[in-house]
Design a protein around this motif. Structure first.
Motif, PDB file in Angstrom:
ATOM      1  N   GLU A 183      21.043   8.387  58.958  1.00 46.56           N
ATOM      2  CA  GLU A 183      20.463   9.395  59.715  1.00 46.56           C
ATOM      3  C   GLU A 183      19.684   8.546  61.006  1.00 46.56           C
ATOM      4  O   GLU A 183      19.179   7.565  60.606  1.00 46.56           O
ATOM      5  N   ASP A 184      19.832   9.140  61.924  1.00 48.89           N
ATOM      6  CA  ASP A 184      19.155   8.496  63.330  1.00 48.89           C
ATOM      7  C   ASP A 184      18.236   9.630  63.943  1.00 48.89           C
ATOM      8  O   ASP A 184      18.000  10.689  63.575  1.00 48.89           O
ATOM      9  N   VAL A 185      17.470   8.933  64.972  1.00 44.81           N
ATOM     10  CA  VAL A 185      16.407   9.606  65.589  1.00 44.81           C
ATOM     11  C   VAL A 185      16.795   9.382  67.084  1.00 44.81           C
ATOM     12  O   VAL A 185      16.947   8.331  67.710  1.00 44.81           O
ATOM     13  N   THR A 186      16.779  10.685  67.878  1.00 44.26           N
ATOM     14  CA  THR A 186      16.631  10.715  69.119  1.00 44.26           C
ATOM     15  C   THR A 186      15.529  11.455  69.742  1.00 44.26           C
ATOM     16  O   THR A 186      15.431  12.409  69.345  1.00 44.26           O
ATOM     17  N   LEU A 187      14.790  10.498  70.725  1.00 48.91           N
ATOM     18  CA  LEU A 187      13.443  11.104  71.300  1.00 48.91           C
ATOM     19  C   LEU A 187      13.955  11.682  72.627  1.00 48.91           C
ATOM     20  O   LEU A 187      14.761  10.987  73.300  1.00 48.91           O
ATOM     21  N   VAL A 188      13.568  13.010  72.987  1.00 44.64           N
ATOM     22  CA  VAL A 188      14.209  13.543  74.054  1.00 44.64           C
ATOM     23  C   VAL A 188      12.958  13.958  75.035  1.00 44.64           C
ATOM     24  O   VAL A 188      11.956  14.471  74.516  1.00 44.64           O
ATOM     25  N   PHE A 189      12.962  13.216  76.290  1.00 43.28           N
ATOM     26  CA  PHE A 189      11.752  13.535  77.308  1.00 43.28           C
ATOM     27  C   PHE A 189      12.396  14.196  78.315  1.00 43.28           C
ATOM     28  O   PHE A 189      13.663  14.488  78.595  1.00 43.28           O
ATOM     29  N   SER A 190      11.559  14.879  79.239  1.00 42.48           N
ATOM     30  CA  SER A 190      11.994  15.459  80.653  1.00 42.48           C
ATOM     31  C   SER A 190      12.738  14.687  81.361  1.00 42.48           C
ATOM     32  O   SER A 190      13.661  15.335  82.119  1.00 42.48           O
ATOM     33  N   ASP A 191      12.746  13.330  81.355  1.00 49.69           N
ATOM     34  CA  ASP A 191      13.353  12.486  82.080  1.00 49.69           C
ATOM     35  C   ASP A 191      14.457  11.744  81.478  1.00 49.69           C
ATOM     36  O   ASP A 191      15.119  10.757  81.990  1.00 49.69           O
ATOM     37  N   GLY A 192      14.870  12.044  80.263  1.00 50.80           N
ATOM     38  CA  GLY A 192      15.892  11.322  79.567  1.00 50.80           C
ATOM     39  C   GLY A 192      15.588  11.117  78.104  1.00 50.80           C
ATOM     40  O   GLY A 192      14.770  11.616  77.683  1.00 50.80           O
ATOM     41  N   GLU A 193      16.536  10.488  77.326  1.00 49.55           N
ATOM     42  CA  GLU A 193      16.502  10.189  76.139  1.00 49.55           C
ATOM     43  C   GLU A 193      16.513   8.862  75.579  1.00 49.55           C
ATOM     44  O   GLU A 193      16.930   7.942  76.398  1.00 49.55           O
ATOM     45  N   LEU A 194      15.866   8.688  74.651  1.00 46.88           N
ATOM     46  CA  LEU A 194      15.715   7.244  73.821  1.00 46.88           C
ATOM     47  C   LEU A 194      16.349   7.497  72.469  1.00 46.88           C
ATOM     48  O   LEU A 194      15.656   8.012  71.466  1.00 46.88           O
ATOM     49  N   ILE A 195      17.406   6.701  72.365  1.00 50.49           N
ATOM     50  CA  ILE A 195      17.796   6.772  70.857  1.00 50.49           C
ATOM     51  C   ILE A 195      17.220   5.543  70.108  1.00 50.49           C
ATOM     52  O   ILE A 195      17.222   4.202  70.562  1.00 50.49           O
ATOM     53  N   CYS A 196      16.511   5.827  69.233  1.00 59.48           N
ATOM     54  CA  CYS A 196      15.670   4.930  68.418  1.00 59.48           C
ATOM     55  C   CYS A 196      16.449   3.672  67.942  1.00 59.48           C
ATOM     56  O   CYS A 196      15.946   2.527  68.070  1.00 59.48           O
ATOM     57  N   ALA A 197      17.824   3.985  67.455  1.00 60.64           N
ATOM     58  CA  ALA A 197      18.527   2.604  66.908  1.00 60.64           C
ATOM     59  C   ALA A 197      18.666   1.652  68.018  1.00 60.64           C
ATOM     60  O   ALA A 197      19.093   0.572  67.774  1.00 60.64           O
ATOM     61  N   ASP A 198      18.895   1.990  69.269  1.00 56.70           N
ATOM     62  CA  ASP A 198      19.021   1.272  70.489  1.00 56.70           C
ATOM     63  C   ASP A 198      17.839   0.634  71.005  1.00 56.70           C
ATOM     64  O   ASP A 198      18.204  -0.220  71.826  1.00 56.70           O
ATOM     65  N   ARG A 199      16.805   1.055  70.562  1.00 47.66           N
ATOM     66  CA  ARG A 199      15.672   0.442  71.162  1.00 47.66           C
ATOM     67  C   ARG A 199      15.383  -1.288  70.953  1.00 47.66           C
ATOM     68  O   ARG A 199      15.853  -1.616  69.638  1.00 47.66           O
ATOM     69  N   PRO A 200      14.689  -2.187  71.798  1.00 46.96           N
ATOM     70  CA  PRO A 200      14.554  -3.469  71.412  1.00 46.96           C
ATOM     71  C   PRO A 200      13.658  -3.555  70.458  1.00 46.96           C
ATOM     72  O   PRO A 200      12.591  -2.949  70.433  1.00 46.96           O
ATOM     73  N   THR A 201      13.733  -4.559  69.450  1.00 55.42           N
ATOM     74  CA  THR A 201      12.885  -4.843  68.590  1.00 55.42           C
ATOM     75  C   THR A 201      12.134  -6.064  68.586  1.00 55.42           C
ATOM     76  O   THR A 201      12.808  -7.228  69.094  1.00 55.42           O
ATOM     77  N   ALA A 202      10.868  -6.329  67.956  1.00 59.08           N
ATOM     78  CA  ALA A 202      10.267  -7.531  68.145  1.00 59.08           C
ATOM     79  C   ALA A 202      10.798  -8.598  67.148  1.00 59.08           C
ATOM     80  O   ALA A 202      11.171  -8.209  66.033  1.00 59.08           O
ATOM     81  N   ARG A 203      10.860  -9.710  67.618  1.00 54.96           N
ATOM     82  CA  ARG A 203      11.084 -10.792  66.667  1.00 54.96           C
ATOM     83  C   ARG A 203      10.147 -11.554  66.098  1.00 54.96           C
ATOM     84  O   ARG A 203       9.295 -12.202  66.935  1.00 54.96           O
TER      85      ARG A 203
END
Length: 144
Positions: A124-144
């Motif tokens: 299951e995935d999450v997509t955050l939808v904002f007025s200026d675009g979408e952010l697919i949580c699985a594609d976000r950069p992660t800290a290492r």
């Protein structure tokens, strides 16, 4: 792997605690029929969500989710937790789409991703939808 499980469990517990605390502050409705809740101190909505979680998958069979939560419980938890951002959540197949105030370009736009992902099952995935675009949580950069 074991550390990941502890982090996920801690995130789940923290998010559910936040949902219950937010629910308790957001409504004055109480359930006075249950003396075990401190004489009706808990809001009815919190008791209902808690009862559904205790029953497991009241509305479906979603193995792998935190506490066996149903689709409706996930939506309720996300919307109440992010209610200051006017969040509205809905399922689109196996993707939870959360529409909220803010900007996809903001440095903190992906912060809700981790908390929401802890509630979901694998696949299951999450997509955050904002007025200026979408952010697919699985594609976000992660800290290492």
């Amino acid at each position: 792997m074991r550390r990941s499980l502890f982090i996920r469990a801690g995130g789940i517990a923290g998010l559910l605690g936040l949902v219950f605390a937010t629910s308790a502050c957001a409504t004055n409705a109480t359930d006075t029929s249950d003396p075990s809740n401190g004489g009706g101190a808990a809001p009815t909505e919190v008791i209902e969500v808690s009862d559904e979680s205790a029953d497991g998958n009241a509305a479906g069979d979603d193995d792998g989710r935190a506490f066996g939560a149903s689709d409706d419980i996930i939506i309720t938890a996300v919307e109440r937790t992010l209610e200051r951002k006017n969040a509205k959540a809905e399922w689109a197949g196996s993707t939870l789409r959360v529409t909220m105030d803010g900007s996809a370009a903001a440095p903190t736009a992906s912060l809700p991703c981790l908390g929401i992902e802890t509630l979901l099952a694998d696949g299951e995935d999450v997509t955050l939808v904002f007025s200026d675009g979408e952010l697919i949580c699985a594609d976000r950069p992660t800290a290492r």
